[in-house]
Design an enzyme around this catalytic site. Structure first.
Site, PDB file in Angstrom:
ATOM      1  N   GLY A 190     -14.134  60.268  95.119  1.00  0.00           N
ATOM      2  CA  GLY A 190     -15.022  60.202  93.967  1.00  0.00           C
ATOM      3  C   GLY A 190     -16.379  60.809  94.257  1.00  0.00           C
ATOM      4  O   GLY A 190     -16.903  60.692  95.366  1.00  0.00           O
ATOM      5  N   ARG A 225      -8.857  64.380  95.493  1.00  0.00           N
ATOM      6  CA  ARG A 225      -8.016  63.520  96.320  1.00  0.00           C
ATOM      7  C   ARG A 225      -6.713  64.282  96.519  1.00  0.00           C
ATOM      8  O   ARG A 225      -6.189  64.867  95.588  1.00  0.00           O
ATOM      9  CB  ARG A 225      -7.772  62.174  95.642  1.00  0.00           C
ATOM     10  CG  ARG A 225      -9.041  61.342  95.489  1.00  0.00           C
ATOM     11  CD  ARG A 225      -8.745  59.990  94.842  1.00  0.00           C
ATOM     12  NE  ARG A 225      -9.927  59.140  94.815  1.00  0.00           N
ATOM     13  CZ  ARG A 225     -10.792  59.099  93.820  1.00  0.00           C
ATOM     14  NH1 ARG A 225     -10.614  59.878  92.760  1.00  0.00           N
ATOM     15  NH2 ARG A 225     -11.838  58.302  93.873  1.00  0.00           N
ATOM     16  N   ASP A 268     -13.936  55.443 101.915  1.00  0.00           N
ATOM     17  CA  ASP A 268     -12.958  54.919 102.862  1.00  0.00           C
ATOM     18  C   ASP A 268     -11.730  55.815 102.993  1.00  0.00           C
ATOM     19  O   ASP A 268     -11.282  56.128 104.099  1.00  0.00           O
ATOM     20  CB  ASP A 268     -12.535  53.511 102.433  1.00  0.00           C
ATOM     21  CG  ASP A 268     -11.568  52.875 103.408  1.00  0.00           C
ATOM     22  OD1 ASP A 268     -11.994  52.558 104.534  1.00  0.00           O
ATOM     23  OD2 ASP A 268     -10.386  52.706 103.063  1.00  0.00           O
ATOM     24  N   THR A 284     -20.392  56.758  98.221  1.00  0.00           N
ATOM     25  CA  THR A 284     -19.602  56.082  97.198  1.00  0.00           C
ATOM     26  C   THR A 284     -20.487  55.105  96.449  1.00  0.00           C
ATOM     27  O   THR A 284     -21.219  54.324  97.074  1.00  0.00           O
ATOM     28  CB  THR A 284     -18.400  55.327  97.794  1.00  0.00           C
ATOM     29  OG1 THR A 284     -17.830  54.465  96.799  1.00  0.00           O
ATOM     30  CG2 THR A 284     -18.785  54.499  99.007  1.00  0.00           C
ATOM     31  N   ASP A 335     -19.593  52.536  94.980  1.00  0.00           N
ATOM     32  CA  ASP A 335     -19.133  51.165  95.201  1.00  0.00           C
ATOM     33  C   ASP A 335     -19.871  50.494  96.360  1.00  0.00           C
ATOM     34  O   ASP A 335     -19.869  49.269  96.479  1.00  0.00           O
ATOM     35  CB  ASP A 335     -17.634  51.132  95.482  1.00  0.00           C
ATOM     36  CG  ASP A 335     -16.802  51.439  94.243  1.00  0.00           C
ATOM     37  OD1 ASP A 335     -17.380  51.509  93.139  1.00  0.00           O
ATOM     38  OD2 ASP A 335     -15.577  51.618  94.387  1.00  0.00           O
ATOM     39  N   ASP A 339     -19.124  50.270  99.527  1.00  0.00           N
ATOM     40  CA  ASP A 339     -18.160  49.371 100.173  1.00  0.00           C
ATOM     41  C   ASP A 339     -17.616  49.913 101.493  1.00  0.00           C
ATOM     42  O   ASP A 339     -16.470  49.623 101.866  1.00  0.00           O
ATOM     43  CB  ASP A 339     -16.994  49.086  99.222  1.00  0.00           C
ATOM     44  CG  ASP A 339     -16.223  50.343  98.812  1.00  0.00           C
ATOM     45  OD1 ASP A 339     -16.690  51.468  99.117  1.00  0.00           O
ATOM     46  OD2 ASP A 339     -15.160  50.207  98.191  1.00  0.00           O
ATOM     47  N   ARG A 366     -13.825  49.003  92.446  1.00  0.00           N
ATOM     48  CA  ARG A 366     -12.378  48.825  92.517  1.00  0.00           C
ATOM     49  C   ARG A 366     -11.985  47.536  93.229  1.00  0.00           C
ATOM     50  O   ARG A 366     -11.175  46.765  92.748  1.00  0.00           O
ATOM     51  CB  ARG A 366     -11.765  50.025  93.251  1.00  0.00           C
ATOM     52  CG  ARG A 366     -10.484  50.529  92.689  1.00  0.00           C
ATOM     53  CD  ARG A 366     -10.037  51.799  93.345  1.00  0.00           C
ATOM     54  NE  ARG A 366     -10.752  52.107  94.574  1.00  0.00           N
ATOM     55  CZ  ARG A 366     -10.446  53.119  95.358  1.00  0.00           C
ATOM     56  NH1 ARG A 366      -9.449  53.913  95.037  1.00  0.00           N
ATOM     57  NH2 ARG A 366     -11.124  53.359  96.454  1.00  0.00           N
TER      58      ARG A 366
END
Length: 319
Positions: free
Chosen positions: A10, A71, A102, A125, A127, A129, A171
């Site tokens: 992303g 991706r 990740d 990212t 996120d 994370d 997510r």
């Protein structure tokens, strides 16, 4: 020694400032700079071009990434990873700067374990994370996009005595949701990491409504998968007209914030310096307690990011 930069997975605000700094700083260090277009698929398909300063002129304020991302299912197969390596080898590219999350780092860990290629990953990212780092490139801009939307939604919620459910990205991680809930003064925050305490929250909100509360703002992380459930619960229990807003991909877009731009520059400079100083680099640049460091890729991909305890605890203090 030639270096290349690639984005994978992303997109995140701040990637373009990182790309510009990569080209400018690599040439300043006397090395050749290459851009890999279309992420892992572009690496396989040899979409690798030598960069000039004009290629990155005026891109700092753009969201997304000018070299695009992807991706790649093909990258799971050895023959395509070998092709990717051969493409780099043919151009004498010895080091990669890779912006991603990740999944990206897992792919690069696999590639570097099979072939003689050095890389440094930059956590990128929204996120936020990635294990081992407090901050990932893009999250500050994303939080500001969400904050702006929530401020406007609260205006209309309070004007019409309504409840609004706002679903934000994340997510498997509730970072965006919990930080956004704190800074927007939301009454409800639902994240994947914590079980929804429906009864306790219901008692509190019923009391507040009796005391004059006439609207509710709820922030829900997409990873919790509870938006329809919470929508029904609010309407049934509190008798409040309820609207749902799913912010979606606007959270990934927009001009990078000042902080994301500065962090992109710092991440990239450190990544390049490390590649030039080491012949066996398989690292990720991390940022903790105001300091940059490097972590082995194996450690980053083998462990799971956990929200800091102070953020988890903060859910109990929403009002």
């Amino acid at each position: 020694m030639a270096l290349a930069i690639m984005c994978s997975g992303g997109d995140a605000p701040g990637m373009n400032p990182a790309i510009k700094k990569f080209v400018d700083y690599t040439y300043k260090k006397g090395q050749d700079a290459y851009l890999i277009y279309d992420g892992l698929d572009g690496l396989i398909d040899n979409k690798i071009k030598k960069a000039a300063h004009k290629d990155v002129s005026g891109i700092v304020h753009f969201g997304g990434t000018i070299i695009r991302s992807s991706r790649s299912k093909r990258f799971y197969e050895y023959e395509y990873r070998k092709q990717a390596y051969e493409n780099l080898k043919a151009l004498n590219i010895k080091g990669l700067v890779v912006l991603g999350g990740d999944g990206t780092f897992r792919a690069m860990q696999k590639l570097s374990s099979e072939f003689d290629i050095n890389f440094v990953g930059i956590p990128s990212t929204i996120d936020n994370d990635i294990y081992g780092t407090e901050y990932c490139l893009g999250v500050d801009t994303s939080l500001n996009v969400i904050r702006d939307a929530l401020d406007k939604i609260r205006d209309t919620a309070s004007s019409f005595n309504r409840a609004f459910l706002v679903e934000v990205m994340g997510r498997e991680c509730g970072y965006l949701a919990i930080v956004s809930a704190i800074v927007s003064g939301a009454e409800i925050c639902i994240i994947p990491e914590i079980e929804f305490q429906k009864d306790a929250l219901e008692r509190r909100l019923i009391q507040e409504i009796k005391e004059g509360r006439n609207y509710i703002l709820a922030i829900i992380s997409e990873g919790a998968k509870k938006t329809p459930e919470i929508h029904s619960w609010i309407e049934e229990k509190f008798g409040m007209e309820t609207r749902v807003s799913i912010l979606g991909h606007i959270q990934r877009g927009g001009s990078p914030s000042v902080y994301d731009r500065m962090m992109a520059f710092d991440f990239t400079i450190r990544a390049i310096d490390y590649l030039l100083e080491h012949n066996d680099s398989n690292k990720v640049v991390v940022y903790n307690s105001g300091k940059f460091d490097f972590m082995e890729i194996e450690e980053v991909v083998s462990k799971r990011y956990e929200l800091p305890k102070h953020l988890i605890d903060a859910i109990n203090y929403l009002d």
